[in-house]
Enzyme design. Structure first.
Site, PDB file in Angstrom:
ATOM      1  N   THR A 128      -3.883  -1.681  -2.670  1.00 31.34           N
ATOM      2  CA  THR A 128      -3.315  -1.397  -1.340  1.00 31.34           C
ATOM      3  C   THR A 128      -1.897  -0.837  -1.430  1.00 31.34           C
ATOM      4  O   THR A 128      -1.186  -1.083  -2.412  1.00 31.34           O
ATOM      5  CB  THR A 128      -3.289  -2.714  -0.524  1.00 31.34           C
ATOM      6  OG1 THR A 128      -2.554  -2.511   0.669  1.00 31.34           O
ATOM      7  CG2 THR A 128      -2.647  -3.860  -1.300  1.00 31.34           C
ATOM      8  N   ASP A 129      -1.482  -0.146  -0.375  1.00 28.91           N
ATOM      9  CA  ASP A 129      -0.096   0.342  -0.318  1.00 28.91           C
ATOM     10  C   ASP A 129       0.886  -0.806  -0.068  1.00 28.91           C
ATOM     11  O   ASP A 129       2.096  -0.643  -0.260  1.00 28.91           O
ATOM     12  CB  ASP A 129       0.057   1.428   0.764  1.00 28.91           C
ATOM     13  CG  ASP A 129      -0.290   0.968   2.179  1.00 28.91           C
ATOM     14  OD1 ASP A 129      -0.724  -0.185   2.360  1.00 28.91           O
ATOM     15  OD2 ASP A 129      -0.121   1.775   3.117  1.00 28.91           O
ATOM     16  N   TYR A 149      -0.589 -12.135   0.594  1.00 22.74           N
ATOM     17  CA  TYR A 149      -1.671 -11.172   0.317  1.00 22.74           C
ATOM     18  C   TYR A 149      -1.173 -10.063  -0.621  1.00 22.74           C
ATOM     19  O   TYR A 149      -1.766  -9.807  -1.669  1.00 22.74           O
ATOM     20  CB  TYR A 149      -2.194 -10.562   1.624  1.00 22.74           C
ATOM     21  CG  TYR A 149      -2.984  -9.281   1.396  1.00 22.74           C
ATOM     22  CD1 TYR A 149      -4.224  -9.311   0.758  1.00 22.74           C
ATOM     23  CD2 TYR A 149      -2.485  -8.035   1.793  1.00 22.74           C
ATOM     24  CE1 TYR A 149      -4.948  -8.140   0.523  1.00 22.74           C
ATOM     25  CE2 TYR A 149      -3.195  -6.867   1.566  1.00 22.74           C
ATOM     26  CZ  TYR A 149      -4.429  -6.920   0.928  1.00 22.74           C
ATOM     27  OH  TYR A 149      -5.131  -5.755   0.691  1.00 22.74           O
ATOM     28  N   LYS A 189      -2.205  -9.095  -4.507  1.00 19.41           N
ATOM     29  CA  LYS A 189      -2.752  -7.794  -4.913  1.00 19.41           C
ATOM     30  C   LYS A 189      -1.854  -7.166  -5.984  1.00 19.41           C
ATOM     31  O   LYS A 189      -2.343  -6.552  -6.946  1.00 19.41           O
ATOM     32  CB  LYS A 189      -2.868  -6.843  -3.709  1.00 19.41           C
ATOM     33  CG  LYS A 189      -3.942  -7.220  -2.710  1.00 19.41           C
ATOM     34  CD  LYS A 189      -5.363  -7.139  -3.264  1.00 19.41           C
ATOM     35  CE  LYS A 189      -5.859  -5.738  -3.512  1.00 19.41           C
ATOM     36  NZ  LYS A 189      -7.298  -5.728  -3.926  1.00 19.41           N
TER      37      LYS A 189
END
Ligand code: NAD
Ligand code: DAU
Length: 354
Positions: A132-133, A158, A162
């Site tokens: 994810t960014d 989160y 990641k």
């Protein structure tokens, strides 16, 4: 064949359907079926012999080793994760367990499998990690968009989980030579997204006449990408990406949350004039902000565009209309997922905000 993890979730299911339609190559789909996994999204391939579904955990090393040995995939695409920022704030443990420990155990199983391959099978094998960014943190209004060299600065449990998984993937390439690829994508939207995320939540609430909760003042910015375009980017990276590289994927569609919600309301006014409350904008309420809420994400996707020739096929205007139309035509899919667990989540996340 390829092995996909998390293929009953939002992006994973879209990827499996798109893969079978475009490539025709068989898929082993391993998914734990958490609250976010939904086999109804895969209904159209239920009896397709090219799709083999296995319920299980990426952290179950024995299972993963058995699946790899039995099916001998030429690639693994890892979508499996806990994915909702608000849930990571209320309960981070599952995020560490799946996104960090689970990815580590999956990498170990894949490393053992790849170590046993020889010749072309070994040379051509790929492990693609879908990220994810959000690992890059938050941008100020005039900051340049995230590039592949932007330092990691995750702000939520989160995004931290990641980021940790991305680092493990990188280390397995650097240390063991595992042929990995990583994609870091911006916010996705489209069919089959669980109605805890902004866009499907607003569509669902609006047609039920419920409040549309906007965190803070609605000025936070996300860069939106239609899910099929993300899936096509992953296919391009799997096919042509350089081993060990990361690729940023984004839609060049920066919107404030308020703009997104107002757009959804206007489309719903047109496509669903029979809603209990019209115009739908009357349902907007500003609620207590998300703790640590990242102000802005923006992706510079020039690397994947220039190196691999990928570019989005949908504009925000076309993609968002398709998405609203899909939810209106698929009420049964939504009804199927708004079970007791969903109602508990809505209570947990929203009861104290208003
Ligand atoms: P999702 O929550 O809709 O789906 C996740 C899937 O993973 C579910 O089917 C769930 O059952 C499964 N899963 C969870 N834990 C598992 C485990 N331990 N073992 C096996 N399966 C497990 O998520 P999504 O939005 O489809 O996101 C997929 C991936 O893409 C995630 O890695 C996420 O970080 C990443 N991503 C998402 C977005 C987005 O906007 N949604 C953007 C960029 C990257
Ligand atoms: O950027 C990629 C990420 O996008 C993915 O890695 C995540 O898995 C995915 O969930 C998504 O994260 P966001 O936190 O950006 O998505 P979400 O839909 O939860 O929220 C989008 C924006 O809308 C965010 O600024 C918070 C806001 N929001 C969200 C909800 C659920 C609201 O204002 N109200 C809400 O009720």
């Amino acid at each position: 064949m390829i092995l996909v993890t998390g293929g009953a979730g939002f992006i994973g299911a879209n990827f499996v359907l798109e893969w079978l339609a475009r490539k025709g190559e068989a898929v082993i789909n391993l998914d734990k079926l958490t609250y976010a996994g939904n086999l109804a999204s895969l209904e159209s391939v239920k009896s397709d012999p090219r799709h083999v579904f296995v319920q299980g955990d990426i952290g179950d090393r024995d299972l993963m080793e058995r699946l790899l040995a039995e099916h001998q995939p030429r690639a693994v695409v890892n979508f499996a994760a806990e994915s909702h920022v608000d849930r990571s704030i209320h309960g981070p443990a599952d995020f560490i367990e799946t996104n960090v420990v689970g990815t580590f155990k999956l990498l170990e199983a894949v490393r053992a499998y790849w170590g046993g391959l020889t010749g072309e099978d070994r040379a051509n094998f790929r492990f693609l990690h879908v990220s994810t960014d959000e690992v890059y943190g938050s941008l100020g209004k005039n900051d340049p968009a995230f590039s592949e060299t932007t330092p990691y600065a995750p702000n939520s449990p989160y995004s931290a989980s990641k980021a940790a998984s991305d680092h493990l993937v990188r280390a397995y390439h650097h240390t063991y030579g595992l042929p990995v690829l990583t994609t870091n994508c911006s916010n996705n939207y489209g069919p089959c997204q669980f109605p805890e995320k902004l866009i499907p939540l607003v569509i669902h609430n609006a047609i039920s006449g419920k409040p549309l909760p906007i965190y803070g003042d609605g000025s936070n910015i996300r860069d939106w990408l239609y899910v099929t375009d993300h899936c096509l980017a992953i296919m391009a990276v799997l096919e042509k990406g350089r081993v060990g590289e990361t690729y940023n994927v984004g839609g060049n569609n920066e919107k404030t949350n308020l703009e997104v919600v107002k757009t959804l309301c206007a489309i719903l006014d047109e496509l669903h004039p029979d809603s209990p409350v019209v115009p739908h904008e009357k349902l907007i309420v500003f609620v207590k902000d998300r703790p640590g809420h990242d102000a802005r994400y923006a992706i510079d996707s020039s690397k994947i565009r220039n190196e691999l020739g990928w570019q989005p096929q949908e504009s925000f205007e076309t993609g968002i209309r398709k998405t609203v139309a899909w939810y209106l035509a698929n009420q049964a899919w939504v009804d199927n997922v708004i079970s007791g667990e969903y109602r508990n989540w809505v209570q947990t996340n929203y009861a104290t905000r208003t």
